[in-house]
Design an enzyme around this catalytic site. Structure first.
Site, mmCIF file in Angstrom:
data_model
loop_
_atom_site.group_PDB
_atom_site.id
_atom_site.type_symbol
_atom_site.label_atom_id
_atom_site.label_comp_id
_atom_site.label_asym_id
_atom_site.label_seq_id
_atom_site.Cartn_x
_atom_site.Cartn_y
_atom_site.Cartn_z
ATOM 1 N N THR A 441 0.690 -0.727 0.416
ATOM 2 C CA THR A 441 -0.096 0.011 -0.214
ATOM 3 C C THR A 441 0.685 1.367 0.081
ATOM 4 O O THR A 441 1.615 1.387 0.347
ATOM 5 C CB THR A 441 -1.123 -0.152 1.167
ATOM 6 O OG1 THR A 441 -1.732 -1.575 1.623
ATOM 7 C CG2 THR A 441 -1.754 1.484 1.270
ATOM 8 N N SER A 459 -3.243 0.733 -3.597
ATOM 9 C CA SER A 459 -2.772 -0.659 -3.526
ATOM 10 C C SER A 459 -2.756 -1.343 -4.648
ATOM 11 O O SER A 459 -3.497 -1.558 -5.313
ATOM 12 C CB SER A 459 -2.517 -1.279 -2.325
ATOM 13 O OG SER A 459 -1.793 -1.662 -1.759
#
Length: 630
Positions: A441, A459
């Site tokens: 992420t 992400s």
């Protein structure tokens, strides 16, 4: 989800077994003689040098006399005293400005965002441009082959949460991986329908002010002209699992054109991705979801054993909804609900809002005490238990669970089940199911001159996602199918996977993302969020508590040692820069501790803060990050 209060209330008379505190380095326990974390730090501390003593004294003088002069607003605003912890020697840069601030995990991308603001763009424009840059540069974290969430607060007070989390293909089913985790993490079957481009366009149509193509131009130039290899990217590609990048034709042309990995500062180029971004900038998202880019991606994924189709791409949609709200220290807290983990964050803040975290013995300076840290960790365990019943609300009507997690009565109930004297095993916290760990992420935070605020978390899941790089488009594809739960696998604690998070066509997997905005007296005061998969929620909680409950500066709220507990495994994770008093204190409560080495950071925060008309930005040094402002 009722709670048995007897175990906590009777804990004072209980005989507490003192658990040993272990130190791990990465995934390896350190010494074979079972040295505890406490003894390891004692041994390290017993060998001081004159140089270290000098540096500590010099650093103290600098922090006490020079730094307040350079940045008085940030140093003194809401700050009562200073934490004690070992300076890990990494870059710590706080930026400030009057007109706009952008905090991303890569300095060049932060500067691109500020450039957009200077060109007349707003916070949404800057967030999109910076997000495109991060996906191209730190391609191990995010990219247009992934998805995410965007939280926006307009200066007029309205707020929206945009959910462009990836969806499962129409051909997906809950038993598709047959218990084989490799299939869900690497290769074609692991790829979910990407949502990032659709999410960016929806945000731009709602709030953007610059032309769409302007948001892509800086990254297109960067990928064509070459980008000096950043430290973080250079470190990631050198991990053993990616050694094959040096010989794989698609990866080597980017990262090892001469057969060896590029060094920090040497330029890498991504011309295929630059061409793809040019097409999206010119023709819009349609070329990505229904045009030739979609055709290339679908063909490639299917060649790798995946089930992605043109219909899946064409049917992707962004969910725009009201955020969820809470209150903490006279601040309005805004974040996103499921499949984000905002409900867990609000629960944690509700629990700790009425706890005196200054009770007990000071262990990190200020009001940060042994009992206070213990309460923070125990709250994290309850938050993690609450997350096990969260899922995509489109497929599961979890209104009752959500209302319970957000209720002040439930927070009171939890507070009554936290002992001042000990911790408990996982059964005490009433987790109903196991939950998968998401990974990776990126997060960025923006405030512009008009006080529009954006938190963007994106992400591709594990590092470099599915490890599939489509050569014609230059797109690295996600492996977010791994964020779903799979039936039939019981974890080490005897818990089954959550049926609420089982795979279904069109469903979005539960995420740990929590982009968060705090509002004070009607104006945005702080925007923050994090990366690090399942450790994001606790990192955001940790930062907010340090800033508001323990009265820290933005700098120390982000940079000081961070605590994490996700209930399973029953381990407290702490940065190794923590002082030895903290380990001794946690051992007293029965906690087991895993020290995380500096070179393996487990969560990172990007935060921006407004006070007295000045904007401050801080990007977490754990990821070599630097913010920008003007």
């Amino acid at each position: 989800m009722g709670i048995n209060t007897s175990s906590a209330q009777s804990s004072g008379a209980a005989s507490i077994a003192r658990s040993s505190v272990n130190v791990k380095s990465g995934n390896r326990h350190l010494s074979s003689n079972k040295k505890s974390a406490t003894s390891a730090l004692e041994e390290r501390a017993s060998r001081p040098s004159i140089l270290v003593t000098f540096l500590v004294l010099a650093g103290t003088i600098l922090s006490l006399y020079i730094w307040p002069i350079l940045s008085p607003d940030l140093f003194f605003a809401n700050q009562r005293c200073s934490f004690k912890y070992k300076n890990k020697g990494s870059q710590r840069v706080v930026v400030e400005g009057k007109n706009g601030v952008v905090a991303t995990e890569e300095e060049t991308c932060s500067q691109i965002g500020v450039g957009i603001l200077k060109a007349g763009g707003n916070a949404v424009d800057a967030a999109i441009a910076s997000g495109i840059c991060i996906g191209a540069v730190n391609s191990f974290s995010s990219g247009i082959g992934g998805g995410g969430f965007m939280l926006i607060r307009h200066p007029n007070g309205t707020a929206h949460s945009l959910n462009f989390r990836e969806t499962a293909p129409a051909g997906a089913s809950k038993n598709m991986f047959h218990g084989n985790s490799t299939l869900s993490q690497v290769g074609g079957l692991s790829v979910a329908v990407p949502g990032e481009i659709a999410g960016y366009e929806r945000a731009w149509k709602m709030y953007g002010s610059l032309p769409w193509h302007k948001l892509f131009e800086p990254t297109i130039r960067l990928m064509r002209d070459g980008m000096p290899m950043p430290k973080e990217l250079a470190s990631r590609i050198r991990r053993p699992e990616f050694s094959y990048f040096k010989t794989h034709p698609d990866w080597s042309k980017i990262f090892a054109p001469e057969g060896v990995f590029l060094h920090v500062g040497e330029k890498f180029y991504r011309p295929a991705l630059a061409s793809t971004l040019e097409e999206i900038a010119k023709f819009g998202p349609e070329v990505f979801y229904t045009g030739k880019i979609a055709e290339r991606l679908v063909k490639f994924v299917q060649q790798q054993g995946g089930i992605l189709t043109m219909e899946d791409m064409a049917n992707f949609s962004v969910v725009v909804e009201e955020p969820i709200y809470g209150n903490f220290y006279d601040r309005e807290v805004i974040t996103c609900g499921s499949p984000c983990s905002g409900e867990a964050l609000i629960l944690g803040l509700n629990v700790l809002s009425k706890v005196d975290l200054s009770e007990g013995t000071s262990i990190l300076g200020c009001e940060m005490t042994d009992i206070g840290v213990h309460h923070l960790i125990e709250t994290m365990k309850w938050m993690s238990a609450g997350r096990t019943v969260l899922a995509d609300p489109t497929f599961y009507n979890n209104t009752d669970h959500v209302e319970q997690l957000l209720s002040l009565e439930y927070a009171d109930e939890i507070r009554n089940n936290i002992s001042n004297e000990r911790t408990f095993d996982f059964t005490h916290y009433k987790a109903e199911y196991d939950f998968p760990n998401d990974h990776g992420t990126t997060h960025l935070s923006v405030i512009d001159k008009d006080n529009m605020a954006v938190g963007l978390t994106a992400s591709i899941n594990l590092m470099f996602g599915s490890q599939l790089l489509e050569p014609e488009t230059g797109i690295i594809l996600n492996d977010h199918m791994d964020d779903f739960a799979s039936p039939g696998i019981v974890n080490a604690f005897g818990l089954s996977p959550s049926p609420y998070n089982f795979i279904a066509p069109g469903k979005r997997p539960q995420s740990s993302a929590v982009p968060t905005i705090l509002v004070y007296n009607g104006e945005v005061e702080m925007v923050l969020g994090g990366s690090g998969g399942s450790r994001i929620v606790t990192a955001v909680l940790d930062t907010i508590i340090k800033k508001y409950k323990w009265g820290k500066s933005l700098l120390e709220s982000v940079e000081s040692p961070r605590f994490h507990h996700q209930l399973m495994p029953n381990i407290v994770y702490i940065d190794e820069t923590v002082e030895i008093e903290v380990l001794r204190a946690l051992e007293k409560f029965g906690h087991i501790v895993d020290l995380i080495p500096v070179q393996y950071p487990f969560s990172e925060i990007q935060a921006v803060f407004r006070t007295n008309g000045t904007l401050y930005g801080l990007s977490d040094s754990r990821k070599q990050a630097v913010a920008a402002a003007y």
